[in-house]
Enzyme design. Structure first.
Site, mmCIF file in Angstrom:
data_model
loop_
_atom_site.group_PDB
_atom_site.id
_atom_site.type_symbol
_atom_site.label_atom_id
_atom_site.label_comp_id
_atom_site.label_asym_id
_atom_site.label_seq_id
_atom_site.Cartn_x
_atom_site.Cartn_y
_atom_site.Cartn_z
ATOM 1 N N SER A 1 -23.400 -12.808 -2.966
ATOM 2 C CA SER A 1 -23.536 -12.272 -4.317
ATOM 3 C C SER A 1 -22.624 -11.061 -4.442
ATOM 4 C CB SER A 1 -24.988 -11.867 -4.546
ATOM 5 O OG SER A 1 -25.072 -10.893 -5.565
ATOM 6 N N LYS B 1 -27.792 -11.756 -0.221
ATOM 7 C CA LYS B 1 -27.855 -13.138 -0.707
ATOM 8 C C LYS B 1 -26.965 -14.096 0.070
ATOM 9 C CE LYS B 1 -29.766 -14.707 -3.746
ATOM 10 N NZ LYS B 1 -29.510 -14.663 -5.192
ATOM 11 N N GLU C 1 -25.485 -26.606 -5.486
ATOM 12 C CA GLU C 1 -25.709 -26.377 -6.922
ATOM 13 C C GLU C 1 -24.583 -26.959 -7.768
ATOM 14 O OE1 GLU C 1 -27.704 -22.240 -7.661
ATOM 15 O OE2 GLU C 1 -26.480 -22.147 -5.865
#
Ligand code: ARG
Length: 462
Positions: free
Chosen positions: A280, A286, A293
């Site tokens: 991130s 993260k 995705e």
């Protein structure tokens, strides 16, 4: 007589096409992808024209040499594509005619309508062959994962609620099955694409004695189309490809979703390698499953491409209509999207490891064995509906006492129903429970190992 005619459509026109028409009409920026198929088709057509006496041997040679030269120019990036020549077919033909006057004879008995249909069928056959290989590579990656983690048990889910224990390998092999059906659908679409339209002319064949079987042989088509009207307007093979692609995309999106869930802190069943995760820009901790995705997201455009073509085809009068030029972008996009998705997914699977402790923790939930207790009660002669009721009451009692189901004593069970025996409660070892499942298709370790070996043989022979 007019000496200057800037219109590419020849003698009938006085004025050049409007600039905006050219913009609307031009497809060369995307259909140039068909250049190799277009050239292959032209070589075959020219050889046939020579065989029926339309071209001399030297004209054929000049055409073949010229087309080779053009192919080399295109492949080295030196070919000058001209928007005003609209599409790949006109660009190549015009360039050829500049190289040799024989180029002016190439379009004899041919229309761009049967030409473009031929190019796309040639393209699709090759594309499907490549995609089937890539699907096979993903299957191989899933099977290696299943083998690597063969002892790992996880809860199987229905309604995303823990249901019964299964081997992770069994879960992965479910996707191998789906992918095998996807290959079948692709190869099925390929069969329908394997029909030669060339020789159908614009829509009604030709008065010249074209030898269609000759061309089919040259281009390695299994069949020659039987109806010229159908041949120039049929795009079923693309619709089938787009459907096979959309469903494959749906399967990939489901696999993606499982990986996303498994990689979350809530599950922690797997760790995806750094190479296939992202960070991130704000939160330093993260590690995001972006590959999965994006692949999940891309199934949207795969579905859209199918809908786009079906909508395009609906209500088109016979035969060729210019609307059909819109068939190519969805076709290319589906192929490109599938190629990258399959490859990156295979890479990600190779770099994914199961986290044994969290899988073990999740699968040790004694509630997962409730159905097995009911099965044991059935073996004691209790009708299944009654057994279901008894176990349900046991579950409620354990929940009321806030203890695991496995902590209920025999006496507690016998209070619910005296027919419960100690053997009925000897079910809380998932490994043992899975050994009892011996029917074809069940998540039994030995059966799974056999399946893994079977798949390895199948994929090796493909
Ligand atoms: N670029 C056209 C297409 O893709 C080729 C066929 C054009 N035929 C015609 N009669 N305008 O459909």
């Amino acid at each position: 007589m007019k000496t200057k005619n800037k219109n590419p459509w020849g003698g009938r026109f006085d004025a050049a096409p409007a600039e905006l028409l050219q913009q609307l009409s031009c497809s060369v920026h995307f259909d140039r992808r068909l250049y190799a198929q277009d050239i292959r088709g032209s070589v075959a057509h020219a050889r046939m024209l020579k065989s029926i006496g339309v071209l001399s041997a030297s004209e054929l040679k000049a055409i073949e040499d010229g087309l080779k030269q053009i192919q080399a120019l295109i492949e080295s990036g030196k070919f000058r594509w001209k928007d005003e020549l609209e599409d790949v077919h006109m660009n190549i033909e015009a360039a050829l005619t500049k190289i040799t006057p024989a180029g002016a004879k190439l379009h004899t008995g041919r229309s761009r309508n049967d030409q473009v249909a031929t190019d796309m069928r040639l393209w699709m056959k090759d594309e499907i062959d490549a995609l089937v290989q890539l699907i096979g590579a993903l299957q191989t990656a899933l099977i290696s994962f299943a083998e690597r983690e063969r002892e790992i048990l996880i809860p199987g889910y229905t309604h995303l609620q823990r249901a019964q224990p299964v081997y992770l390998a069994h879960h992965l092999l479910a996707y191998v099955e789906m992918l095998e059906r996807d290959k079948g659908r692709m190869l099925d679409a390929r069969q329908r694409a394997d029909v030669l339209p060339l020789g159908s002319g614009a829509l009604a064949g030709s008065t010249l004695p074209l030898d269609r079987d000759f061309v089919a042989k040259e281009l390695d088509f299994k069949k020659v189309s039987s109806n010229s009207l159908d041949a120039v307007s049929d795009r079923d093979f693309i619709a089938e490809f787009l459907f096979a692609g959309a469903l494959l995309g749906v399967h990939l999106s489901r696999l993606a979703e499982d990986f996303i869930l498994w990689a979350s802190a809530e599950f922690r069943f797997v760790e995806i390698g750094d190479q296939y995760t992202t960070g991130s820009s704000l939160m330093p901790q993260k590690k995001n499953p972006d590959v999965a995705e994006l692949v999940r997201g891309k199934s949207g455009r795969l579905n859209a491409n199918l809908v786009s073509l079906l909508t395009l085809l609906k209500g088109l009068p016979m035969t060729y209509n210019r609307d059909l030029q819109e068939d190519k972008e969805p076709m290319f996009d589906t192929a490109d999207t599938l190629r990258i998705s399959l490859q990156v997914f295979a890479g990600m699977v190779q770099e994914t490891r199961a986290i044994a402790e969290s899988c073990q923790k999740a699968v040790s939930d004694p509630l997962l064995m409730a159905t097995d207790i009911a099965d044991r009660l059935v073996e004691e002669g209790i009708p299944f509906r009654q057994a279901h009721e008894i176990v349900g009451k046991g579950v409620a009692l354990a929940q009321k006492r806030q203890i695991p189901l496995s902590d209920l004593k025999l006496a507690d069970w016998q209070e619910i129903n005296p027919q419960v025996t100690v053997e009925c409660l000897n079910v809380f070892q998932p490994e043992e429970a899975l050994k009892l499942r011996k029917m074809k298709g069940a998540p039994n370790l030995k059966l799974i190992q056999k399946e893994v070996s079977r798949w390895k043989r199948v994929l090796k022979s493909d």
